[in-house]
Design a protein around this motif. Structure first.
Motif, PDB file in Angstrom:
ATOM      1  N   UNK A   1      -6.789  -2.311   6.723  1.00 27.32           N
ATOM      2  CA  UNK A   1      -5.890  -2.396   5.584  1.00 27.32           C
ATOM      3  C   UNK A   1      -6.650  -2.426   4.267  1.00 27.32           C
ATOM      4  N   UNK A   2      -7.789  -3.115   4.249  1.00 23.94           N
ATOM      5  CA  UNK A   2      -8.610  -3.164   3.040  1.00 23.94           C
ATOM      6  C   UNK A   2      -9.088  -1.760   2.676  1.00 23.94           C
ATOM      7  N   UNK A   3      -9.502  -0.997   3.697  1.00 21.49           N
ATOM      8  CA  UNK A   3      -9.954   0.377   3.447  1.00 21.49           C
ATOM      9  C   UNK A   3      -8.822   1.219   2.866  1.00 21.49           C
ATOM     10  N   UNK A   4      -7.611   1.056   3.382  1.00 19.81           N
ATOM     11  CA  UNK A   4      -6.466   1.813   2.886  1.00 19.81           C
ATOM     12  C   UNK A   4      -6.162   1.464   1.430  1.00 19.81           C
ATOM     13  N   UNK A   5      -6.185   0.163   1.104  1.00 15.80           N
ATOM     14  CA  UNK A   5      -5.903  -0.271  -0.267  1.00 15.80           C
ATOM     15  C   UNK A   5      -6.983   0.233  -1.228  1.00 15.80           C
ATOM     16  N   UNK A   6      -8.242   0.195  -0.801  1.00 16.16           N
ATOM     17  CA  UNK A   6      -9.323   0.709  -1.638  1.00 16.16           C
ATOM     18  C   UNK A   6      -9.140   2.202  -1.898  1.00 16.16           C
TER      19      UNK A   6
ATOM     20  N   UNK B   1       0.825  -1.205   0.000  1.00 21.53           N
ATOM     21  CA  UNK B   1       0.000   0.000   0.000  1.00 21.53           C
ATOM     22  C   UNK B   1       0.864   1.262   0.000  1.00 21.53           C
ATOM     23  N   UNK B   2       1.890   1.252   0.846  1.00 20.19           N
ATOM     24  CA  UNK B   2       2.777   2.414   0.933  1.00 20.19           C
ATOM     25  C   UNK B   2       3.475   2.668  -0.396  1.00 20.19           C
ATOM     26  N   UNK B   3       3.929   1.603  -1.045  1.00 21.69           N
ATOM     27  CA  UNK B   3       4.581   1.755  -2.347  1.00 21.69           C
ATOM     28  C   UNK B   3       3.591   2.231  -3.415  1.00 21.69           C
ATOM     29  N   UNK B   4       2.351   1.782  -3.322  1.00 23.57           N
ATOM     30  CA  UNK B   4       1.333   2.252  -4.270  1.00 23.57           C
ATOM     31  C   UNK B   4       1.166   3.767  -4.154  1.00 23.57           C
TER      32      UNK B   4
ATOM     33  N   UNK C   1       1.361   5.303 -12.735  1.00 20.93           N
ATOM     34  CA  UNK C   1       0.029   4.875 -12.334  1.00 20.93           C
ATOM     35  C   UNK C   1      -0.217   3.380 -12.573  1.00 20.93           C
ATOM     36  N   UNK C   2       0.423   2.822 -13.597  1.00 17.12           N
ATOM     37  CA  UNK C   2       0.254   1.380 -13.834  1.00 17.12           C
ATOM     38  C   UNK C   2       0.828   0.585 -12.665  1.00 17.12           C
ATOM     39  N   UNK C   3       2.029   0.968 -12.205  1.00 19.05           N
ATOM     40  CA  UNK C   3       2.641   0.284 -11.057  1.00 19.05           C
ATOM     41  C   UNK C   3       1.816   0.507  -9.802  1.00 19.05           C
ATOM     42  N   UNK C   4       1.307   1.730  -9.627  1.00 16.91           N
ATOM     43  CA  UNK C   4       0.494   2.027  -8.445  1.00 16.91           C
ATOM     44  C   UNK C   4      -0.747   1.146  -8.408  1.00 16.91           C
ATOM     45  N   UNK C   5      -1.403   0.987  -9.577  1.00 17.25           N
ATOM     46  CA  UNK C   5      -2.609   0.157  -9.626  1.00 17.25           C
ATOM     47  C   UNK C   5      -2.292  -1.301  -9.312  1.00 17.25           C
ATOM     48  N   UNK C   6      -1.185  -1.803  -9.851  1.00 20.57           N
ATOM     49  CA  UNK C   6      -0.812  -3.193  -9.603  1.00 20.57           C
ATOM     50  C   UNK C   6      -0.494  -3.421  -8.125  1.00 20.57           C
ATOM     51  N   UNK C   7       0.268  -2.513  -7.534  1.00 12.84           N
ATOM     52  CA  UNK C   7       0.613  -2.632  -6.105  1.00 12.84           C
ATOM     53  C   UNK C   7      -0.643  -2.551  -5.247  1.00 12.84           C
ATOM     54  N   UNK C   8      -1.551  -1.646  -5.610  1.00 10.13           N
ATOM     55  CA  UNK C   8      -2.791  -1.505  -4.844  1.00 10.13           C
ATOM     56  C   UNK C   8      -3.647  -2.754  -4.905  1.00 10.13           C
ATOM     57  N   UNK C   9      -3.741  -3.351  -6.107  1.00  8.06           N
ATOM     58  CA  UNK C   9      -4.528  -4.593  -6.238  1.00  8.06           C
ATOM     59  C   UNK C   9      -3.938  -5.711  -5.390  1.00  8.06           C
ATOM     60  N   UNK C  10      -2.619  -5.849  -5.438  1.00 11.32           N
ATOM     61  CA  UNK C  10      -1.976  -6.904  -4.637  1.00 11.32           C
ATOM     62  C   UNK C  10      -2.217  -6.678  -3.147  1.00 11.32           C
ATOM     63  N   UNK C  11      -2.116  -5.427  -2.724  1.00 13.01           N
ATOM     64  CA  UNK C  11      -2.359  -5.113  -1.310  1.00 13.01           C
ATOM     65  C   UNK C  11      -3.796  -5.433  -0.926  1.00 13.01           C
ATOM     66  N   UNK C  12      -4.738  -5.079  -1.791  1.00 11.89           N
ATOM     67  CA  UNK C  12      -6.151  -5.323  -1.495  1.00 11.89           C
ATOM     68  C   UNK C  12      -6.425  -6.817  -1.349  1.00 11.89           C
ATOM     69  N   UNK C  13      -5.867  -7.626  -2.247  1.00  9.52           N
ATOM     70  CA  UNK C  13      -6.068  -9.074  -2.171  1.00  9.52           C
ATOM     71  C   UNK C  13      -5.547  -9.635  -0.852  1.00  9.52           C
ATOM     72  N   UNK C  14      -4.365  -9.174  -0.443  1.00 10.64           N
ATOM     73  CA  UNK C  14      -3.782  -9.684   0.798  1.00 10.64           C
ATOM     74  C   UNK C  14      -4.599  -9.255   2.010  1.00 10.64           C
ATOM     75  N   UNK C  15      -4.988  -7.987   2.059  1.00 12.92           N
ATOM     76  CA  UNK C  15      -5.765  -7.508   3.202  1.00 12.92           C
ATOM     77  C   UNK C  15      -7.094  -8.261   3.302  1.00 12.92           C
TER      78      UNK C  15
END
Length: 833
Positions: free
Chosen positions: A694-699, A660-663, A672-686
């Motif tokens: 954590x889910x709220x932060x990733x969203x 999330x922090x890296x996103x 933005x492409x990297x940010x979206x990918x990092x955010x999706x990975x974070x959301x799946x894990x949370x």
């Protein structure tokens, strides 16, 4: 002799068998003596003795194709061994393939029963089998030699130049099979056995497992002779074959009962079968039964191995290894390894991974039934050793996982058995991941058998691992059970530890109020016990919770008290986490220099103690500070270091937050492409962990990315989900962030009036959260969506806050302020300039 060959022409075979019996010792040596008998009737041959193919043969496509490829043997005799557990369908497969290949072997297709595991039969003597085989290919019984080697030689001679298929069914071992094999090319031998015939030179092994659920359901449907047409019937069939463990023999027996009761309701039958306690008893028809199939394999074991097999039935979990087996059986590690391999060779257990062994569900039930006939004390002692082994090893592994100050786990003695050495984090993590299901099964066992103290300590040994790995709903249930067990036996230490663990889990799942209540109860218990480390840990936890709900004064006070107590105890790790938590408060309240200093101290202490989780957490926090203050390159580097460390430690929670922090950094760096990918990975894990904060932060991060890249509909949905989660968790600072981002989205969507309303909501919440950065963001948003006159005052406040806390937004906001002031000046009457 008893014929090991089954022929469809029983009359012809009776004549062959009688003739062989009459002349068992009628060997006449030499050609001259043979001529004396040349006027004797020619022997009756029996060259096609395959049993009928299995009606409705189902599944095994890959196995059939592999064996069917052996139809063109070259170079030497082709030998395939088909091994598997009792009832898995080895013979049916071999016969089915033999029928398919029959045209490729015109000189004969012979089926030989070797009775390796036939109830009431001794394994067939290969010499007797050879005598019958020689007769079947036309050799006069009177000239069959007496010795095994001589008969084997004559058998190979008779097959020279022939294309013959030989099915050797139910072999007891390689020594029984070896003399029966052809010696020349052109022949194919299919050998079935419950044993893995590793010593059979030149053979290609084909292990056969249970059917896939789909094939098992199809087989069941074919055997009951009525297709299931409703979803309820399909579900009932799926449940029935699962209860049969997808074992063909069990499926055939159960389906046979239904086939003779065409009016029975499938769903009701499935419910009754699921509820029965004696499932093996239900899977019995006349002299055919699953248990009977297992009996012959079990009784072929030596007594000490029978005892081990019975002990394995007592294991509460799904699989085992040599260490756990040694503890359960009270034997050495070396003996456990040797016996497990022997049981594996006999197909009484399977080996799904290196060093791991499991019993098929029905074999497990069979083993447990046998174990219940042993003295109760014997079984109880074995389970006690197993639980002690798991607790001792889990406690050894747990020391690698602490990612926050936690109460000390008290031990109940050392394990009596051998235990694996887990000196590194990776080894401990691998062991915990492998044994997770077994450890939880053991906890359930201790709860069911009222072993309260053992349940408390096993759960405590898993606390750090479950917190980092999730999912947390399961962990909460375990810790709640531990609280109840501790209260039952008045174990206040155990109750306090379980409450502490529950508090953290409730926080992660977004219920800060419940978390604070649990940690307050734990704090009071630790104080009443005079347990100062426990008291310090709960002061720290309560301080963190106050920080999350925006009560920074209380959070700072609790954090300082925890820090003072850790320092007095000489607990440098606890000191590091207290400094980090105090740094977080400074970050939120805009004192970034102080935050960086406190976090650096935490990093130095963690590194001095070689505490890599603490190091990763401090690196992550420093990255967040660098992000806010505009040093994006440094933030990205620190965030990546934290992510790499978390991943290497198996800390999935830390990994999710680092993503999330890296996103966030990548968004600010316009990647933005990297940010979206990092955010999706974070959301799946949370979401996997159940971490609603954590889910709220990733969203939120994903919503910001979608806003910037112009996907406004998706952005609105993501931000709305995030806002609801933050509000439910009582996280006012997170709520302020999302409201500001929602205002940004509305402003970009050309609905400035709605944006203005949202920014004003954000301003109120940010001031409630005492978050100056969010307050300034809201003020700037209000200024950018208001008329020029009203905007000036709000924008001046925003610029003042930005400059005071030292963030990069000050530059762009000041430029906009200068622009507005210039435009405002142009509008004033000349005399007022």
């Amino acid at each position: 002799m008893t014929s090991p060959i089954e022929d469809n022409d029983s009359t012809a075979w009776v004549r062959i068998e009688a003739r062989a019996e009459d002349s068992a010792h009628a060997y006449v040596a030499g050609r001259d003596q043979y001529l004396v008998h040349e006027m004797a009737p020619a022997p009756v041959t029996a060259l096609r003795t395959l049993p009928r193919d299995v009606p409705g043969f189902t599944g095994r496509q890959a196995e059939v194709e592999r064996l069917a490829g052996a139809a063109q043997p070259s170079g030497a005799v082709v030998i395939h061994t088909i091994d598997g557990m009792p009832g898995v369908g080895k013979t049916a497969l071999a016969v089915h393939v033999a029928h398919q290949l029959s045209s490729s072997f015109p000189d004969g297709q012979l089926f030989v029963r070797l009775h390796g595991h036939t109830p009431g039969h001794r394994p067939a003597d290969p010499a007797d089998v050879l005598a019958a085989l020689l007769i079947s290919v036309g050799v006069d019984p009177r000239i069959i030699p007496d010795g095994l080697d001589a008969r084997a030689g004559l058998w190979r001679d008779r097959l020279t130049g022939k294309r013959m298929l030989l099915v050797l069914d139910d072999a007891s071992g390689h020594a029984q099979v070896e003399p029966l094999l052809p010696g020349a090319k052109g022949c194919l031998a299919l050998v079935t056995s419950r044993r893995r015939l590793a010593a059979l030179d030149g053979a290609t092994p084909l292990p056969v497992g249970t059917l896939s659920p789909a094939d098992a359901a199809l087989l069941f449907t074919r055997l009951i002779h009525r297709p299931h047409t409703t979803s309820a019937e399909s579900e009932a069939v799926a449940a029935l074959v699962e209860l049969c463990g997808c074992l063909p023999l069990a499926i055939a027996l159960l389906a046979g009962r239904l086939a003779h009761h065409p009016h029975w309701n499938l769903a009701e039958f499935a419910e009754e079968f699921a509820a029965t306690r004696d499932r093996l008893g239900e899977l019995a028809t006349s002299d055919r039964a699953v248990a009977a199939a297992f009996d012959t394999s079990y009784h072929g074991l030596p007594p000490e191995r029978q005892r081990l097999f019975r002990r394995l039935g007592l294991h509460p979990g799904t699989d085992t290894d040599a260490y756990a087996t040694a503890a359960l059986a009270g034997i050495s590690l070396t003996q456990a390894r040797r016996d497990l391999e022997a049981l594996y060779e006999s197909h009484l257990i399977d080996s799904p991974a290196t060093g791991r062994y499991r019993l098929h569900d029905l074999i497990h039930a069979y083993s447990r039934t046998l174990a219940e006939q042993d003295p109760a004390d014997d079984g109880d002692a074995g389970i006690g050793r197993l639980l002690a082994y798991y607790q001792h090893t889990a406690q050894s592994a747990d020391r690698h996982f602490a990612n926050a100050p936690s109460p000390t786990i008290r031990t109940i003695g050392a394990a009596a058995a051998a235990t694996p050495d887990l000196p590194t984090h990776q080894q401990a993590l691998a062991w915990m991941r492998t044994e997770r299901a077994n450890l939880i099964a053991c906890i359930h066992h201790t709860t069911a058998t009222a072993q309260h103290s053992r349940a408390i300590h096993l759960t405590a040994a898993l606390a750090s691992f479950l917190r980092l790995q999730g999912p947390w709903d399961e962990a909460i249930a375990l810790h709640q059970t531990a609280v109840t067990a501790a209260q039952h036996i008045h174990d206040r230490h155990g109750e306090a530890g379980a409450l502490w663990a529950l508090g953290w889990l409730r926080y992660y799942m977004g219920d800060c109020r419940a978390a604070a209540d649990l940690n307050q109860r734990a704090l009071e218990l630790y104080r009443s016990l005079g347990d100062r480390p426990g008291e310090a840990g709960n002061l720290w936890a309560l301080g963190w919770l106050r920080h999350e709900t925006g009560d920074y004064a209380a959070a700072t006070d609790l954090g300082r008290r925890a820090l003072k107590l850790y320092c007095s105890l000489g607990d440098r790790l606890g000191e590091a986490y207290a400094l980090w938590a105090l740094g977080r408060i400074q970050t939120v309240t805009g004192n970034y220099a102080a935050a960086a200093d406190l976090t650096q101290q935490a990093l130095d202490l963690s590194r001095a103690r070689s505490h890599r989780n603490g190091e990763a957490t401090a690196l992550w926090e420093l990255g967040r500070i660098r992000t806010v203050t505009g040093n994006y390159a440094a933030a990205a580097d620190l965030g990546q270091q934290a992510l790499d460390l978390y991943c290497s430690l198996g800390n999935r929670l830390g990994e999710a937050y680092a993503l999330c922090a890296l996103a966030r950094v990548r968004n600010l760096m316009k990647d933005y492409a990297a940010a979206a990918d990092l955010g999706r990975r974070a959301l799946e894990l949370h979401r996997f962990l159940g971490d609603r904060n954590g889910e709220a932060t990733a969203l939120w991060e994903l919503g910001r990315t979608r806003t910037i890249t112009g996907n406004h509909a998706a952005a609105g949905d993501l931000l709305h989900q995030s806002l609801i989660l933050f509000q439910e968790a009582g996280n006012v600072q997170g709520e302020a962030e999302v409201l500001n981002s929602t205002g940004d989205l509305l402003a970009k969507s050309a609905v400035p009036q709605r944006a203005l309303v949202t920014y004003r909501q954000a301003l109120d919440v940010a001031r409630q959260a005492m978050s100056p950065l969010d307050e300034a963001h809201a003020l700037e948003g209000i200024a950018r969506t208001s008329d020029h006159h009203a905007a000036l005052a709000d924008l001046r406040q925003a610029v003042s806050i930005y400059r005071r806390i030292g963030v990069p937004e000050a530059t762009s906001a000041a430029e906009y302020l200068a622009q507005l002031q210039a435009e405002h000046s142009k509008r004033l009457p000349f005399t007022n300039r």
